[in-house]
Design a protein around this motif. Structure first.
Motif, short mmCIF file in Angstrom:
data_model
loop_
_atom_site.label_atom_id
_atom_site.label_comp_id
_atom_site.label_asym_id
_atom_site.label_seq_id
_atom_site.Cartn_x
_atom_site.Cartn_y
_atom_site.Cartn_z
N VAL A 2 3.34 23.04 17.57
CA VAL A 2 3.93 22.09 16.63
C VAL A 2 2.98 21.95 15.44
O VAL A 2 1.79 21.75 15.61
N LYS A 3 3.55 22.07 14.26
CA LYS A 3 2.72 21.94 13.07
C LYS A 3 2.40 20.46 12.87
O LYS A 3 3.26 19.60 12.97
N GLU A 4 1.12 20.19 12.61
CA GLU A 4 0.72 18.80 12.42
C GLU A 4 1.20 18.31 11.07
O GLU A 4 1.04 19.00 10.07
N VAL A 5 1.80 17.12 11.04
CA VAL A 5 2.20 16.60 9.73
C VAL A 5 0.97 16.08 9.01
O VAL A 5 0.03 15.58 9.63
N ASN A 6 1.01 16.23 7.73
CA ASN A 6 -0.14 15.82 6.94
C ASN A 6 0.08 14.40 6.43
O ASN A 6 0.63 14.19 5.37
N LYS A 7 -0.33 13.45 7.21
CA LYS A 7 -0.15 12.06 6.80
C LYS A 7 -1.23 11.70 5.77
O LYS A 7 -2.39 12.00 5.97
N ALA A 8 -0.78 11.05 4.70
CA ALA A 8 -1.71 10.81 3.61
C ALA A 8 -2.82 9.83 4.02
O ALA A 8 -3.98 10.03 3.70
N PHE A 9 -2.43 8.78 4.72
CA PHE A 9 -3.43 7.78 5.10
C PHE A 9 -3.34 7.49 6.59
O PHE A 9 -2.26 7.45 7.16
N ASN A 19 -9.58 12.97 6.45
CA ASN A 19 -9.33 11.53 6.37
C ASN A 19 -10.61 10.70 6.41
O ASN A 19 -10.58 9.50 6.47
N PHE A 20 -11.73 11.40 6.41
CA PHE A 20 -13.01 10.71 6.46
C PHE A 20 -13.66 10.82 5.08
O PHE A 20 -13.78 11.90 4.52
N THR A 21 -14.07 9.70 4.54
CA THR A 21 -14.63 9.75 3.19
C THR A 21 -16.04 9.18 3.13
O THR A 21 -16.40 8.35 3.95
N ASP A 22 -16.80 9.64 2.16
CA ASP A 22 -18.10 9.02 1.86
C ASP A 22 -19.01 8.96 3.09
O ASP A 22 -19.11 9.92 3.82
N ARG A 23 -19.69 7.85 3.25
CA ARG A 23 -20.61 7.68 4.36
C ARG A 23 -21.69 8.75 4.36
O ARG A 23 -22.17 9.14 5.42
N SER A 236 -6.84 11.22 -4.89
CA SER A 236 -6.51 12.60 -4.52
C SER A 236 -5.36 12.64 -3.51
O SER A 236 -4.54 13.54 -3.52
N LYS A 237 -5.29 11.63 -2.64
CA LYS A 237 -4.18 11.57 -1.69
C LYS A 237 -2.85 11.39 -2.42
O LYS A 237 -1.83 11.97 -2.03
N PHE A 238 -2.86 10.58 -3.46
CA PHE A 238 -1.63 10.38 -4.23
C PHE A 238 -1.27 11.67 -4.97
O PHE A 238 -0.11 12.08 -5.00
N THR A 239 -2.29 12.29 -5.56
CA THR A 239 -2.03 13.53 -6.31
C THR A 239 -1.42 14.60 -5.40
O THR A 239 -0.46 15.28 -5.79
N GLU A 240 -1.95 14.73 -4.18
CA GLU A 240 -1.40 15.71 -3.22
C GLU A 240 0.09 15.53 -3.01
O GLU A 240 0.80 16.49 -2.71
N GLN A 265 -6.81 1.80 4.05
CA GLN A 265 -5.91 2.93 4.28
C GLN A 265 -4.48 2.46 4.56
O GLN A 265 -3.51 3.06 4.09
N GLN A 266 -4.35 1.38 5.30
CA GLN A 266 -3.01 0.89 5.63
C GLN A 266 -2.28 0.40 4.38
O GLN A 266 -1.11 0.71 4.16
N LEU A 267 -3.01 -0.34 3.54
CA LEU A 267 -2.39 -0.85 2.32
C LEU A 267 -2.07 0.29 1.36
O LEU A 267 -1.00 0.33 0.75
N ALA A 268 -2.98 1.25 1.25
CA ALA A 268 -2.73 2.40 0.36
C ALA A 268 -1.47 3.15 0.82
O ALA A 268 -0.65 3.58 0.00
N TRP A 269 -1.32 3.26 2.11
CA TRP A 269 -0.14 3.94 2.66
C TRP A 269 1.14 3.14 2.33
O TRP A 269 2.14 3.70 1.89
N ASN A 270 1.09 1.81 2.53
CA ASN A 270 2.24 0.97 2.18
C ASN A 270 2.60 1.11 0.71
O ASN A 270 3.76 1.18 0.35
#
Ligand SMILES: Nc1ncnc2c1ncn2[C@@H]1O[C@H](COP(=O)(O)OP(=O)(O)O)[C@@H](O)[C@H]1O
Ligand SMILES: [Mg+2]
Length: 376
Positions: A2-9, A19-23, A236-240, A265-270
């Protein structure tokens, strides 16, 4: 396949890869600690990114030198619950084949060998249960297992224990903690990364002079990911997805949830779900009200356990009251009961993580609960 769906957030589970940023700093520091055999204590509010960070460091650490072992003890209710989970994780993660695990059980925990049963399908993900009881092994014997395994595999082992604050809830907790520390502090080829939420509990375990784990490792408070790092990530997630979001709106998303990672992430997704081409003030507002709705069942359940006075206490904080809790005027204004009741109430709300103490007084821990209380 099964191809994994690419969820933005992604939110609510630990994140990796894309999905891991910075740090960058935190990763570097933790990696150094792991590679130099230093014990680490990592504390932050829930959903800030501890699990994600530790798992990330497990990936990047020098694997020729270091073997990491990860164990989540959230559902351990007692000392022996823990020993079983601990030993299972150690055996499974220090050997890459079932046969080797079995060998190690015979080598190090031979009294269990007759009763350990493996899932017979050798090709699938195997599972086993040790069923250790005090009859077979003493706590000290199980606590010594990492050192024996480290010498056996010829690598330093870093044992990462997630949701470590749970141990504060066990029967005879302090006694158990004494035993753990007693064994662990003498191990030469093992270090520990102990991390968890419930700041109040974690801080008590590690920073109280009378507690066994006092100064076991330097306490690190994981800070929120700064807005400057969220900006390129979210843009970049929006641009994608062929959409766009201006910097000022990313900043707004971060501000609304005080940079709490999971909520960002949850709010950005909403917001993304409400956006056709470009993010506007209006799509932010929509995303925000969706977030409050999504949180309602959980908040209702959490608040259900509180008394009227405790609820009033939260309301008072939300109204801008942060200190002077014993002033009669404040007690009357918010209907908080008697003066003598106040410190018990505070302790309980701190312990349950509803509130946190900052320099200038008490605040609500959850930025979204704060907004929710204002609205409902
Ligand atoms: N480095 C990160 N980059 C992007 N999002 C993150 C990061 N760390 C955490 N998050 C967000 O926070 C959520 C919770 O992360 P998690 O590691 O489970 O936190 P904790 O262990 O502190 O409760 C993740 O699902 C993700 O949405
Ligand atoms: Mg976690």
């Amino acid at each position: 396949m099964v191809k994994e769906v690419n969820k933005a957030f992604v939110y609510g589970v630990s994140v990796d890869g894309n999905n891991f940023t910075d740090r960058v700093q935190e990763t570097r520091r933790l990696k150094m600690n792991f590679e130099n055999g230093l014990n680490v204590v990592l504390i932050s509010p829930r959903r800030m990114g501890k699990t994600s960070l530790v798992k990330h460091v497990q990936e990047v650490v020098d694997k020729s030198m270091i073997q990491t072992v990860y164990v989540d003890i959230y559902d351990c209710r007692s000392e022996y619950d823990f020993y079983n989970k601990f030993a299972e994780a150690l055996l499974k993660q220090t050997a890459n084949k079932m046969e080797l695990v079995l060998e190690n059980i015979k080598r190090f925990l031979v009294r269990l060998a007759p009763k350990v049963s493996f899932n017979p399908d050798m090709t699938s993900e195997y599972s086993f249960s040790l069923g250790i009881t005090p009859k077979e092994y003493s706590p000290e014997e199980i606590l010594s297992l990492p050192e024996m395994l480290a010498q056996h595999i010829g690598k330093h082992i870093v044992v990462c224990i997630d949701e470590f604050q749970q141990i504060g809830e066990w029967p005879d907790s302090i006694y158990v903690q004494k035993r753990m520390r007693g064994v662990w502090q003498h191990q030469k080829h093992v270090s520990y990364c102990l991390f968890g939420s419930r700041q109040h509990m974690m801080t008590n375990i590690f920073q109280n002079k009378r507690m066994p784990f006092y100064q076991f490792g330097e306490p690190n408070y994981l800070q929120p990911i700064p807005t400057a790092d969220w900006i390129p990530f979210i843009q970049s997630k929006f641009t994608e997805k062929g959409l766009s979001i201006k910097e000022e709106f990313v900043t707004k998303i971060c501000d609304i949830v005080r940079n709490q990672s999971s909520y960002v992430q949850q709010l950005a997704w909403n917001v993304m779900l409400n956006t056709d081409t470009e993010v506007t003030e209006e799509t932010i507002q929509h995303g925000m009200s969706d977030l409050l709705n999504q949180c309602t069942p959980l908040f209702m359940e959490q608040l259900n356990s509180l008394t009227t006075y405790q609820m009033n206490f939260l309301r008072a904080i939300n109204d801008g009251q942060h200190d002077q809790w014993t002033s009669q005027e404040v007690l009357n204004k918010y209907n908080l009961g008697t003066k003598s009741n106040i410190s018990r109430m505070q302790a309980l709300l701190l312990e349950k993580d509803f509130i946190e103490r900052r320099e200038d007084g008490l605040y609500l821990s959850d930025p979204v609960l704060q907004l929710w209380l204002k609205q409902y």
